[in-house]
Motif scaffolding. Sequence first.
Motif, short mmCIF file in Angstrom:
data_model
loop_
_atom_site.label_atom_id
_atom_site.label_comp_id
_atom_site.label_asym_id
_atom_site.label_seq_id
_atom_site.Cartn_x
_atom_site.Cartn_y
_atom_site.Cartn_z
N VAL A 157 0.85 -1.19 0.00
CA VAL A 157 0.00 0.00 0.00
C VAL A 157 0.89 1.24 0.00
O VAL A 157 1.74 1.39 0.89
CB VAL A 157 -0.93 0.01 1.24
CG1 VAL A 157 -1.82 1.23 1.24
CG2 VAL A 157 -1.76 -1.27 1.29
N GLU A 166 0.83 7.38 0.67
CA GLU A 166 -0.26 8.37 0.65
C GLU A 166 -1.62 7.72 0.93
O GLU A 166 -2.50 8.34 1.52
CB GLU A 166 -0.31 9.16 -0.67
CG GLU A 166 -0.51 8.33 -1.93
CD GLU A 166 0.79 7.82 -2.53
OE1 GLU A 166 0.69 7.20 -3.61
OE2 GLU A 166 1.87 8.01 -1.96
N GLU A 167 -1.79 6.46 0.54
CA GLU A 167 -3.04 5.75 0.85
C GLU A 167 -3.08 5.34 2.32
O GLU A 167 -4.14 5.34 2.93
CB GLU A 167 -3.20 4.51 -0.03
CG GLU A 167 -3.57 4.83 -1.46
CD GLU A 167 -3.77 3.60 -2.30
OE1 GLU A 167 -4.25 2.57 -1.77
OE2 GLU A 167 -3.45 3.65 -3.50
N ARG A 168 -1.91 5.02 2.89
CA ARG A 168 -1.85 4.64 4.31
C ARG A 168 -2.27 5.79 5.21
O ARG A 168 -2.83 5.59 6.28
CB ARG A 168 -0.43 4.23 4.70
CG ARG A 168 -0.07 2.85 4.33
CD ARG A 168 1.31 2.52 4.91
NE ARG A 168 1.73 1.22 4.48
CZ ARG A 168 1.26 0.09 4.97
NH1 ARG A 168 0.38 0.10 5.92
NH2 ARG A 168 1.67 -1.07 4.50
N ASN A 169 -1.95 7.00 4.78
CA ASN A 169 -2.24 8.18 5.58
C ASN A 169 -3.67 8.68 5.40
O ASN A 169 -4.08 9.61 6.09
CB ASN A 169 -1.25 9.30 5.24
CG ASN A 169 0.16 8.91 5.63
OD1 ASN A 169 0.39 8.15 6.56
ND2 ASN A 169 1.13 9.44 4.90
N ALA A 170 -4.42 8.09 4.50
CA ALA A 170 -5.81 8.50 4.28
C ALA A 170 -6.66 8.17 5.50
O ALA A 170 -6.40 7.19 6.21
CB ALA A 170 -6.37 7.83 3.04
N GLU A 171 -7.69 8.98 5.73
CA GLU A 171 -8.55 8.81 6.88
C GLU A 171 -9.30 7.49 6.88
O GLU A 171 -9.48 6.86 7.91
CB GLU A 171 -9.57 9.97 6.91
CG GLU A 171 -9.72 10.60 8.25
CD GLU A 171 -10.62 11.80 8.15
OE1 GLU A 171 -11.85 11.60 8.24
OE2 GLU A 171 -10.10 12.91 7.99
N ASP A 172 -9.73 7.05 5.71
CA ASP A 172 -10.55 5.84 5.61
C ASP A 172 -9.74 4.59 5.28
O ASP A 172 -10.28 3.59 4.86
CB ASP A 172 -11.65 6.04 4.56
CG ASP A 172 -11.08 6.35 3.18
OD1 ASP A 172 -9.88 6.68 3.09
OD2 ASP A 172 -11.84 6.27 2.20
N PHE A 173 -8.43 4.64 5.54
CA PHE A 173 -7.56 3.51 5.22
C PHE A 173 -7.84 2.31 6.12
O PHE A 173 -7.96 2.44 7.33
CB PHE A 173 -6.08 3.91 5.34
CG PHE A 173 -5.14 2.75 5.20
CD1 PHE A 173 -4.94 2.17 3.97
CD2 PHE A 173 -4.48 2.22 6.30
CE1 PHE A 173 -4.08 1.09 3.82
CE2 PHE A 173 -3.63 1.14 6.18
CZ PHE A 173 -3.43 0.57 4.93
N GLU A 174 -7.97 1.14 5.49
CA GLU A 174 -8.09 -0.11 6.23
C GLU A 174 -6.95 -1.01 5.80
O GLU A 174 -6.72 -1.20 4.61
CB GLU A 174 -9.42 -0.80 5.91
CG GLU A 174 -10.57 -0.28 6.70
CD GLU A 174 -11.82 -1.12 6.51
OE1 GLU A 174 -11.71 -2.36 6.54
OE2 GLU A 174 -12.87 -0.53 6.30
N GLU A 175 -6.26 -1.57 6.76
CA GLU A 175 -5.13 -2.47 6.47
C GLU A 175 -5.62 -3.68 5.68
O GLU A 175 -6.68 -4.23 5.96
CB GLU A 175 -4.50 -2.93 7.79
CG GLU A 175 -3.20 -3.68 7.62
CD GLU A 175 -2.06 -2.81 7.14
OE1 GLU A 175 -1.25 -3.30 6.34
OE2 GLU A 175 -1.98 -1.64 7.55
#
Length: 192
Positions: A121, A124-133
Amino acid sequence: MEENEIVKAESPSLCQFEFNVTIPEEDDAFRTFQRRYVFKRNVIKSVGFGLLGIGFLVSSFIYPDQVMNYILFGVCAAAVAMIWYNNVKIRRSLMDALKMLEDDRYIFTLFDDRFKIETIVPEEERNAEDFEEIPPQEFELDDPLLDAVEKNDKFVVIVKKATIYVLPKRCMNDEQMKLVREKLKINETVGK
């Protein structure tokens, strides 16, 4: 940690590589899956509807006034056409859906008894608010529902006749290819 809890030690990996999959590779892998698991069933259904349709056609010659024979022959012919058209439609829909994932990258890790595929991942996607591992997918090598096919340019791994993983050879060195071939018990190369 509780007394009864068993901790599974991470065994050392035999090989690991990063890879991505292109749409043409996915398309070819899905066609391989269809040839192995869908084609035979479609042939059986087609023969069944075909024989039934021929029966209605023969009956229409014997009883030309019975319009229902013509209608039922048409229904059987349409059923055979739909059986084969659905394969094409499903493949096209899948490839359209997979276009969103074409830039995704993965890590394949091979162990002595299993393999693991992880999605990489971007930060920039990891830091998104709606990120799910995204949890890694792990599969035991001795699973009877694990099937692997070697093609000239890739390995196609099919799990439980439902999930397809593509391991492009362009992302591996010779030693990694040899280990994958041995551990996934691949004895022959199929097609392109």
